[in-house]
Design a protein around this motif. Structure first.
Motif, PDB file in Angstrom:
ATOM      1  N   SER A  32      -6.162  -0.106  -6.754  1.00 25.53           N
ATOM      2  CA  SER A  32      -7.028  -0.273  -5.598  1.00 25.53           C
ATOM      3  C   SER A  32      -6.856   0.944  -4.702  1.00 25.53           C
ATOM      4  CB  SER A  32      -6.646  -1.545  -4.843  1.00 25.53           C
ATOM      5  OG  SER A  32      -7.309  -1.601  -3.614  1.00 25.53           O
ATOM      6  N   VAL A  33      -7.949   1.629  -4.394  1.00 18.69           N
ATOM      7  CA  VAL A  33      -7.894   2.823  -3.551  1.00 18.69           C
ATOM      8  C   VAL A  33      -8.704   2.554  -2.286  1.00 18.69           C
ATOM      9  CG1 VAL A  33      -8.399   5.281  -3.403  1.00 18.69           C
ATOM     10  CG2 VAL A  33      -7.727   4.292  -5.589  1.00 18.69           C
ATOM     11  N   ARG A  34      -8.078   2.745  -1.134  1.00 21.48           N
ATOM     12  CA  ARG A  34      -8.746   2.576   0.162  1.00 21.48           C
ATOM     13  C   ARG A  34      -8.822   3.927   0.852  1.00 21.48           C
ATOM     14  NH1 ARG A  34      -5.100  -1.289  -0.161  1.00 21.48           N
ATOM     15  NH2 ARG A  34      -5.841  -3.390  -0.500  1.00 21.48           N
ATOM     16  N   ARG A  35     -10.019   4.268   1.349  1.00 19.08           N
ATOM     17  CA  ARG A  35     -10.229   5.537   2.045  1.00 19.08           C
ATOM     18  C   ARG A  35     -11.044   5.298   3.296  1.00 19.08           C
ATOM     19  NH1 ARG A  35     -11.105  10.687  -0.442  1.00 19.08           N
ATOM     20  NH2 ARG A  35      -9.079  10.910  -1.337  1.00 19.08           N
ATOM     21  N   GLY A  36     -10.850   6.177   4.268  1.00 18.54           N
ATOM     22  CA  GLY A  36     -11.707   6.182   5.443  1.00 18.54           C
ATOM     23  C   GLY A  36     -11.009   5.769   6.715  1.00 18.54           C
ATOM     24  N   ILE A  37     -11.551   6.278   7.804  1.00 22.35           N
ATOM     25  CA  ILE A  37     -11.058   5.921   9.139  1.00 22.35           C
ATOM     26  C   ILE A  37     -12.049   4.949   9.789  1.00 22.35           C
ATOM     27  CG2 ILE A  37     -10.533   6.820  11.437  1.00 22.35           C
ATOM     28  CD1 ILE A  37      -8.584   8.259   9.974  1.00 22.35           C
TER      29      ILE A  37
ATOM     30  N   GLU B 115      -5.007   5.418   0.945  1.00 26.19           N
ATOM     31  CA  GLU B 115      -3.848   4.701   0.424  1.00 26.19           C
ATOM     32  C   GLU B 115      -4.263   3.952  -0.837  1.00 26.19           C
ATOM     33  OE1 GLU B 115      -3.999   0.864   3.386  1.00 26.19           O
ATOM     34  OE2 GLU B 115      -2.717   2.543   3.917  1.00 26.19           O
ATOM     35  N   TYR B 116      -3.304   3.649  -1.651  1.00 26.98           N
ATOM     36  CA  TYR B 116      -3.599   2.982  -2.910  1.00 26.98           C
ATOM     37  C   TYR B 116      -2.565   1.900  -3.188  1.00 26.98           C
ATOM     38  CZ  TYR B 116       0.088   5.866  -4.936  1.00 26.98           C
ATOM     39  OH  TYR B 116       1.279   6.461  -5.202  1.00 26.98           O
TER      40      TYR B 116
ATOM     41  N   ASN C   2       0.850  -1.188   0.000  1.00 30.05           N
ATOM     42  CA  ASN C   2       0.000   0.000   0.000  1.00 30.05           C
ATOM     43  C   ASN C   2       0.882   1.233   0.000  1.00 30.05           C
ATOM     44  OD1 ASN C   2      -2.261  -1.606   0.136  1.00 30.05           O
ATOM     45  ND2 ASN C   2      -2.432  -1.455   2.347  1.00 30.05           N
ATOM     46  N   GLN C   3       0.504   2.211  -0.792  1.00 30.09           N
ATOM     47  CA  GLN C   3       1.271   3.445  -0.871  1.00 30.09           C
ATOM     48  C   GLN C   3       0.413   4.595  -0.396  1.00 30.09           C
ATOM     49  OE1 GLN C   3       2.669   3.783  -4.872  1.00 30.09           O
ATOM     50  NE2 GLN C   3       3.751   1.843  -4.808  1.00 30.09           N
ATOM     51  N   LYS C   4       1.052   5.605   0.145  1.00 25.17           N
ATOM     52  CA  LYS C   4       0.370   6.810   0.605  1.00 25.17           C
ATOM     53  C   LYS C   4       0.423   7.876  -0.477  1.00 25.17           C
ATOM     54  CE  LYS C   4      -0.783   5.943   4.882  1.00 25.17           C
ATOM     55  NZ  LYS C   4      -2.163   6.029   5.273  1.00 25.17           N
ATOM     56  N   LEU C   5      -0.468   8.819  -0.367  1.00 25.53           N
ATOM     57  CA  LEU C   5      -0.484   9.949  -1.284  1.00 25.53           C
ATOM     58  C   LEU C   5       0.670  10.891  -0.965  1.00 25.53           C
ATOM     59  CD1 LEU C   5      -4.295  10.696  -1.173  1.00 25.53           C
ATOM     60  CD2 LEU C   5      -3.058   9.507  -2.968  1.00 25.53           C
ATOM     61  N   GLY C   6       1.104  11.667  -1.941  1.00 29.06           N
ATOM     62  CA  GLY C   6       2.179  12.638  -1.732  1.00 29.06           C
ATOM     63  C   GLY C   6       1.699  13.833  -0.912  1.00 29.06           C
ATOM     64  N   ILE C   7       2.627  14.588  -0.382  1.00 27.14           N
ATOM     65  CA  ILE C   7       2.301  15.722   0.480  1.00 27.14           C
ATOM     66  C   ILE C   7       1.562  16.823  -0.286  1.00 27.14           C
ATOM     67  CG2 ILE C   7       4.480  16.947   0.168  1.00 27.14           C
ATOM     68  CD1 ILE C   7       2.591  16.607   3.479  1.00 27.14           C
ATOM     69  N   LYS C   8       1.734  16.866  -1.597  1.00 27.57           N
ATOM     70  CA  LYS C   8       1.023  17.871  -2.386  1.00 27.57           C
ATOM     71  C   LYS C   8      -0.487  17.664  -2.330  1.00 27.57           C
ATOM     72  CE  LYS C   8       4.770  18.677  -5.610  1.00 27.57           C
ATOM     73  NZ  LYS C   8       5.207  18.569  -7.000  1.00 27.57           N
ATOM     74  N   VAL C   9      -0.907  16.427  -2.153  1.00 26.11           N
ATOM     75  CA  VAL C   9      -2.339  16.142  -2.026  1.00 26.11           C
ATOM     76  C   VAL C   9      -2.876  16.756  -0.738  1.00 26.11           C
ATOM     77  CG1 VAL C   9      -4.058  14.307  -1.832  1.00 26.11           C
ATOM     78  CG2 VAL C   9      -2.127  14.055  -3.387  1.00 26.11           C
ATOM     79  N   PHE C  10      -2.083  16.683   0.335  1.00 23.89           N
ATOM     80  CA  PHE C  10      -2.506  17.336   1.591  1.00 23.89           C
ATOM     81  C   PHE C  10      -2.651  18.832   1.384  1.00 23.89           C
ATOM     82  CE2 PHE C  10      -1.059  19.659   5.392  1.00 23.89           C
ATOM     83  CZ  PHE C  10      -2.174  19.437   6.189  1.00 23.89           C
ATOM     84  N   TYR C  11      -1.713  19.453   0.689  1.00 23.38           N
ATOM     85  CA  TYR C  11      -1.813  20.887   0.428  1.00 23.38           C
ATOM     86  C   TYR C  11      -3.028  21.206  -0.431  1.00 23.38           C
ATOM     87  CZ  TYR C  11       2.913  21.094   2.260  1.00 23.38           C
ATOM     88  OH  TYR C  11       4.012  21.002   3.064  1.00 23.38           O
ATOM     89  N   TYR C  12      -3.356  20.322  -1.347  1.00 21.98           N
ATOM     90  CA  TYR C  12      -4.558  20.509  -2.174  1.00 21.98           C
ATOM     91  C   TYR C  12      -5.810  20.440  -1.308  1.00 21.98           C
ATOM     92  CZ  TYR C  12      -8.211  19.516  -5.544  1.00 21.98           C
ATOM     93  OH  TYR C  12      -9.367  19.539  -6.256  1.00 21.98           O
TER      94      TYR C  12
END
Length: 119
Positions: A96-101, A87-88, A4-14
């Motif tokens: 495969s994209v996983r979202r949510g807490i 994460e994807y 599983n990979q995390k999104l880049g920090i630019k996505v957080f800024y977006y």
């Protein structure tokens, strides 16, 4: 093995830029109202007593400031939660994209169904 990979920090800024706009706008408005507080009080003092006019103006300026700071903090927290909860995984046939807490969602997108990618 697929990881599983995390999104880049630019996505957080977006995410952050989308969430805190209203709070920053309200913060600017609160500073403008704060600079005009003296003229507001003098105009309100024509209709109501001076102490009441000062109290109303102070309440307005402080209230706008507090609400704007709370909106900005809410935007930062929600952006961070969205960022860390996504994460994807790239495998041979699909993304495969996983979202949510609390409510976990998982979406599989086969490569053959992808028609367009906008960056």
């Amino acid at each position: 093995m697929l990881t599983n990979q995390k999104l880049g920090i630019k996505v957080f800024y977006y995410y952050l830029s989308k969430r805190v706009v209203s709070g920053i706008f309200l913060l600017v408005v609160s500073f403008i109202v704060s600079s005009l507080k003296g003229t507001m009080v003098t105009k309100m003092a024509l209709a109501i007593p001076l102490t009441t006019a000062l109290a109303i103006a102070s309440f307005l300026v402080n209230g706008l400031f507090i609400v704007s700071v709370l909106l900005i903090l809410y935007g930062v927290v929600m952006s961070w939660i969205n960022y860390i909860s996504c994460e994807y995984t790239l495998d041979e046939n699909a993304i495969s994209v996983r979202r949510g807490i609390f409510n976990k969602k998982e979406v599989f997108i086969p490569y053959r169904q992808i028609e367009n990618i906008n960056i």
